[in-house]
Design a protein around this motif. Structure first.
Motif, PDB file in Angstrom:
ATOM      1  N   ASN A 107      -8.150   6.422  -5.001  1.00 29.12           N
ATOM      2  CA  ASN A 107      -8.122   7.227  -3.781  1.00 29.12           C
ATOM      3  C   ASN A 107      -9.446   7.125  -3.020  1.00 29.12           C
ATOM      4  OD1 ASN A 107      -6.929   8.584  -1.719  1.00 29.12           O
ATOM      5  ND2 ASN A 107      -6.172  10.268  -2.962  1.00 29.12           N
ATOM      6  N   CYS A 108      -9.515   7.815  -1.900  1.00 30.32           N
ATOM      7  CA  CYS A 108     -10.542   7.528  -0.899  1.00 30.32           C
ATOM      8  C   CYS A 108     -10.819   8.799  -0.116  1.00 30.32           C
ATOM      9  CB  CYS A 108      -9.967   6.443   0.023  1.00 30.32           C
ATOM     10  SG  CYS A 108     -10.904   6.159   1.507  1.00 30.32           S
ATOM     11  N   PRO A 109     -12.072   9.108   0.174  1.00 31.16           N
ATOM     12  CA  PRO A 109     -12.359  10.342   0.908  1.00 31.16           C
ATOM     13  C   PRO A 109     -12.026  10.272   2.397  1.00 31.16           C
ATOM     14  CG  PRO A 109     -14.386   9.160   0.442  1.00 31.16           C
ATOM     15  CD  PRO A 109     -13.289   8.402  -0.238  1.00 31.16           C
ATOM     16  N   MET A 110     -11.799   9.066   2.914  1.00 32.94           N
ATOM     17  CA  MET A 110     -11.375   8.962   4.315  1.00 32.94           C
ATOM     18  C   MET A 110      -9.861   9.168   4.381  1.00 32.94           C
ATOM     19  SD  MET A 110     -13.888   5.813   5.275  1.00 32.94           S
ATOM     20  CE  MET A 110     -13.745   5.021   3.688  1.00 32.94           C
ATOM     21  N   ASP A 111      -9.296   9.189   5.577  1.00 35.87           N
ATOM     22  CA  ASP A 111      -7.889   9.581   5.661  1.00 35.87           C
ATOM     23  C   ASP A 111      -7.191   8.857   6.814  1.00 35.87           C
ATOM     24  OD1 ASP A 111      -5.704  10.915   4.727  1.00 35.87           O
ATOM     25  OD2 ASP A 111      -6.310  12.908   5.419  1.00 35.87           O
ATOM     26  N   CYS A 112      -6.841   7.603   6.593  1.00 30.94           N
ATOM     27  CA  CYS A 112      -6.137   6.848   7.639  1.00 30.94           C
ATOM     28  C   CYS A 112      -4.661   7.224   7.598  1.00 30.94           C
ATOM     29  CB  CYS A 112      -6.301   5.349   7.420  1.00 30.94           C
ATOM     30  SG  CYS A 112      -8.038   4.855   7.396  1.00 30.94           S
ATOM     31  N   SER A 113      -4.097   7.435   8.772  1.00 28.18           N
ATOM     32  CA  SER A 113      -2.724   7.945   8.815  1.00 28.18           C
ATOM     33  C   SER A 113      -1.729   6.958   8.225  1.00 28.18           C
ATOM     34  CB  SER A 113      -2.327   8.267  10.258  1.00 28.18           C
ATOM     35  OG  SER A 113      -2.349   7.094  11.036  1.00 28.18           O
ATOM     36  N   TYR A 114      -2.052   5.663   8.264  1.00 31.80           N
ATOM     37  CA  TYR A 114      -1.104   4.646   7.798  1.00 31.80           C
ATOM     38  C   TYR A 114      -1.341   4.247   6.334  1.00 31.80           C
ATOM     39  CZ  TYR A 114      -5.276   2.057   9.145  1.00 31.80           C
ATOM     40  OH  TYR A 114      -6.576   1.636   9.263  1.00 31.80           O
ATOM     41  N   CYS A 115      -2.290   4.864   5.655  1.00 31.15           N
ATOM     42  CA  CYS A 115      -2.748   4.370   4.347  1.00 31.15           C
ATOM     43  C   CYS A 115      -1.642   4.407   3.284  1.00 31.15           C
ATOM     44  CB  CYS A 115      -3.928   5.219   3.879  1.00 31.15           C
ATOM     45  SG  CYS A 115      -4.555   4.694   2.284  1.00 31.15           S
ATOM     46  N   PHE A 116      -1.462   3.292   2.588  1.00 34.53           N
ATOM     47  CA  PHE A 116      -0.375   3.213   1.596  1.00 34.53           C
ATOM     48  C   PHE A 116      -0.642   4.094   0.375  1.00 34.53           C
ATOM     49  CE2 PHE A 116      -1.259   0.573  -2.246  1.00 34.53           C
ATOM     50  CZ  PHE A 116      -2.600   0.291  -2.014  1.00 34.53           C
ATOM     51  N   LEU A 117      -1.900   4.533   0.211  1.00 31.90           N
ATOM     52  CA  LEU A 117      -2.195   5.385  -0.945  1.00 31.90           C
ATOM     53  C   LEU A 117      -1.447   6.713  -0.861  1.00 31.90           C
ATOM     54  CD1 LEU A 117      -6.047   4.771  -1.336  1.00 31.90           C
ATOM     55  CD2 LEU A 117      -4.154   3.634  -2.538  1.00 31.90           C
ATOM     56  N   GLN A 118      -1.044   7.110   0.359  1.00 32.05           N
ATOM     57  CA  GLN A 118      -0.296   8.367   0.497  1.00 32.05           C
ATOM     58  C   GLN A 118       0.997   8.321  -0.302  1.00 32.05           C
ATOM     59  OE1 GLN A 118      -0.780  10.023   4.875  1.00 32.05           O
ATOM     60  NE2 GLN A 118      -0.705   7.796   4.901  1.00 32.05           N
ATOM     61  N   GLY A 151      -6.378  16.465  -2.696  1.00 35.59           N
ATOM     62  CA  GLY A 151      -6.760  15.603  -3.823  1.00 35.59           C
ATOM     63  C   GLY A 151      -7.970  14.743  -3.494  1.00 35.59           C
ATOM     64  N   LYS A 152      -8.064  14.308  -2.236  1.00 35.07           N
ATOM     65  CA  LYS A 152      -9.195  13.456  -1.826  1.00 35.07           C
ATOM     66  C   LYS A 152     -10.538  14.161  -1.965  1.00 35.07           C
ATOM     67  CE  LYS A 152      -6.799  10.699   1.698  1.00 35.07           C
ATOM     68  NZ  LYS A 152      -7.490   9.412   1.680  1.00 35.07           N
ATOM     69  N   ARG A 153     -10.528  15.482  -1.957  1.00 35.71           N
ATOM     70  CA  ARG A 153     -11.796  16.226  -2.029  1.00 35.71           C
ATOM     71  C   ARG A 153     -12.082  16.742  -3.437  1.00 35.71           C
ATOM     72  NH1 ARG A 153      -9.255  18.134   2.418  1.00 35.71           N
ATOM     73  NH2 ARG A 153      -8.876  20.146   1.422  1.00 35.71           N
ATOM     74  N   THR A 171     -14.582  -2.197   2.876  1.00 35.82           N
ATOM     75  CA  THR A 171     -14.917  -0.834   3.283  1.00 35.82           C
ATOM     76  C   THR A 171     -14.625  -0.562   4.749  1.00 35.82           C
ATOM     77  OG1 THR A 171     -16.693   0.818   3.192  1.00 35.82           O
ATOM     78  CG2 THR A 171     -17.343  -1.393   3.850  1.00 35.82           C
ATOM     79  N   LYS A 172     -14.534   0.721   5.080  1.00 31.44           N
ATOM     80  CA  LYS A 172     -14.526   1.153   6.489  1.00 31.44           C
ATOM     81  C   LYS A 172     -15.711   2.086   6.723  1.00 31.44           C
ATOM     82  CE  LYS A 172      -9.622   0.984   7.770  1.00 31.44           C
ATOM     83  NZ  LYS A 172      -8.501   1.607   7.078  1.00 31.44           N
ATOM     84  N   THR A 173     -16.738   1.980   5.888  1.00 29.11           N
ATOM     85  CA  THR A 173     -17.907   2.854   6.015  1.00 29.11           C
ATOM     86  C   THR A 173     -19.124   2.031   6.426  1.00 29.11           C
ATOM     87  OG1 THR A 173     -18.825   2.527   3.806  1.00 29.11           O
ATOM     88  CG2 THR A 173     -17.042   4.122   4.000  1.00 29.11           C
TER      89      THR A 173
END
Ligand code: SF4
Length: 364
Positions: A93-104, A56-58, A177-179
Motif C-alpha cells: 500500500n501507499c500513503p498517496m491516493d490516486c483515484s484509479y489505483c489498482f491497490l483499491q 488503512g493507508k494511514r 515513484t510519484k514523490t
C-alpha cells in the motif's frame, strides 16, 4: 515526514529490528505505537469508518514477511506483450491516493501500509536468482504494490537496496515513484545499477486524480536531480486517460520533460491505458464520485477489464510515441498490459519476448 500517520503497529519479534528502530525514532511523538502478537488483525480494514481503504493507508504496520519477496509482475499475462519485470515486495500500500489505483481492489482486504522488518532476506532471494540464471540480466522493481520512495525518509530502505544492487552486475533496481523523496538517494553511489522512474500525467490528471502526490513539474525536477547524482531515469505514462485535450496536454508534458531531461538520457518509457476491473471501477467511483477522469468512454474488454475505447487509446499511445520519436533519440518503449497487436499498431513492430525485453530494459 510528508504523509500523516494515525497509528503504528509493531508485530512481536520485530521491535528490535533495524527497520522498526529507524521508524520509531522518526515518527512524530503523538502517533500511538501498539505492539501486537500477530500483525494480520492490524492490517485488515477498520470497521465503523466511512473509508476503510483510505484509513488503512494511514496505519503503518511493521511485521515479518512470511512469503517470498520476489515474484513476477502481477500484471503479467500470456495475453499481453509483457516487459519481463520482477517485483520485490518490501512494502504494501501507499500513503498517496490516486483515484484509479489498482491497490483499491488488490489490497481491499488488507489495506494497512505494511513494511517488512526482515526485508534484507530478499537479498538472499536475489542472489539465488542470479546464481540460477548466470549470464542473464534482470530488472527488479519495488514499486508495484507500493510507491518505492514514499516514506523512505522513515524507513531508509532505499540506501540498503542501492548498496546491494550497486554490487550486482546483472541486476538493475527500479525505484518507481510519484514523490520527490530523493534525499536518501543523493549520497549513495548507485554505480549505474539503479534506475529511478516516475509516473507522469498531465497536470489535469494530477489535479483531478493523484491526491497527495508531487506535481508533474516537481517529479521532473527530482528526476533531473537523481540523474545528476549518477542514477538512470525512466518514465511511465500510465494510465493514459482520454479526456478532452488529453493529447494536447500530453504533448505539453513531454515538451516540459524533454526541456529538463535530454532524450538520450532517458533509459526507457512505458505507456498504458486506463484499465479497471468492474470491482476496481466501482470502488474507485464510490471513493472519488467527483473525479471526471473515472467517467470516460470505456468498454468491457475480453480480459474482463473496462478499458478506454480502443481508437481513443491507440490515438493517445501514437501521439506520445510520435512525439518521443520526433525528439530524435531512440528511446526504448513498451506498453503495459496491452496485447502484441496493439504494440504492433503503435510501434510498427512485433514485440520481443518478455525475457528479451526485460534484459534489454535492465541494460538500457
Ligand atoms: S502513487 Fe501509485 S501506488 Fe500510490 S496511490 Fe497512486 S497509483 Fe497507487
Amino acid at each position: 515526514m510528508k504523509f500523516d500517520l494515525d497509528a503504528v503497529f509493531v508485530e512481536d519479534g520485530c521491535a528490535n529490528s533495524a527497520l522498526a528502530t529507524r521508524i520509531l525514532s522518526a515518527i512524530p511523538r503523538n502517533v500511538p505505537v501498539t505492539h501486537v502478537a500477530d500483525a494480520r488483525e492490524a492490517s485488515r480494514p477498520a470497521s465503523g469508518v466511512r473509508d476503510p481503504f483510505g484509513a488503512g493507508k494511514r496505519r503503518l504496520v511493521i511485521s515479518r514477511r512470511k512469503t517470498p519477496f520476489l515474484m513476477p509482475c502481477p500484471a503479467g499475462s500470456s495475453k499481453f506483450a509483457c516487459c519481463g519485470y520482477l517485483v520485490l515486495t518490501l512494502a504494501s500500500n501507499c500513503p498517496m491516493d490516486c483515484s484509479y489505483c489498482f491497490l483499491q481492489e488488490y489490497l481491499a482486504d488488507n489495506p494497512a501500509f505494511q513494511v517488512y522488518a526482515n526485508y534484507t532476506e530478499s537479498f538472499d532471494e536475489l542472489d539465488r536468482l542470479c546464481a540460477n540464471a548466470r549470464g542473464r540480466s534482470f530488472r527488479v522493481g519495488t514499486g508495484e504494490l507500493a510507491d518505492s520512495l514514499a516514506f523512505d525518509s522513515l524507513t531508509g530502505i532505499s540506501r540498503d537496496l542501492i548498496e546491494f544492487f550497486a554490487e550486482r552486475e546483472n541486476l538493475t533496481l527500479e525505484l518507481k515513484t510519484k514523490t520527490d523523496e530523493i534525499e536518501n538517494l543523493l549520497d549513495v553511489d548507485p554505480r549505474g545499477r539503479v534506475l529511478v522512474s516516475w509516473t507522469l500525467s498531465p497536470d489535469a490528471v494530477y489535479r483531478s486524480s493523484e491526491h497527495l502526490t508531487a506535481s508533474p513539474s516537481v517529479r521532473i525536477a527530482a528526476a533531473r536531480a537523481v540523474l545528476d547524482a549518477g542514477y538512470r531515469v525512466a518514465f511511465h505514462f500510465d494510465p493514459l486517460i482520454a479526456y478532452p485535450d488529453a493529447e494536447r496536454d500530453c504533448i505539453l508534458l513531454i515538451d516540459e520533460l524533454l526541456d529538463v531531461i535530454p532524450p538520450k538520457q532517458i533509459s526507457f518509457i512505458s505507456m498504458g491505458g486506463l484499465r479497471m476491473t468492474p470491482r476496481l471501477r466501482s470502488a474507485a467511483r464510490s471513493r472519488f464520485p467527483n473525479d471526471p477522469m473515472l467517467c470516460g468512454e470505456d468498454v468491457l474488454a475480453s480480459d474482463g477489464r473496462f478499458r478506454t475505447f480502443t481508437p481513443l487509446r491507440l490515438s493517445l499511445f501514437r501521439t506520445l510515441a510520435d512525439r518521443f520519436k520526433k525528439a530524435g533519440a531512440e528511446i526504448p518503449a513498451y506498453l503495459c498490459m496491452e496485447p502484441a497487436s496493439v504494440h504492433e499498431h503503435v510501434f510498427g513492430a512485433v514485440p520481443a519476448r518478455p525475457a528479451t525485453i526485460g534484459e534489454r530494459l535492465a541494460r538500457a
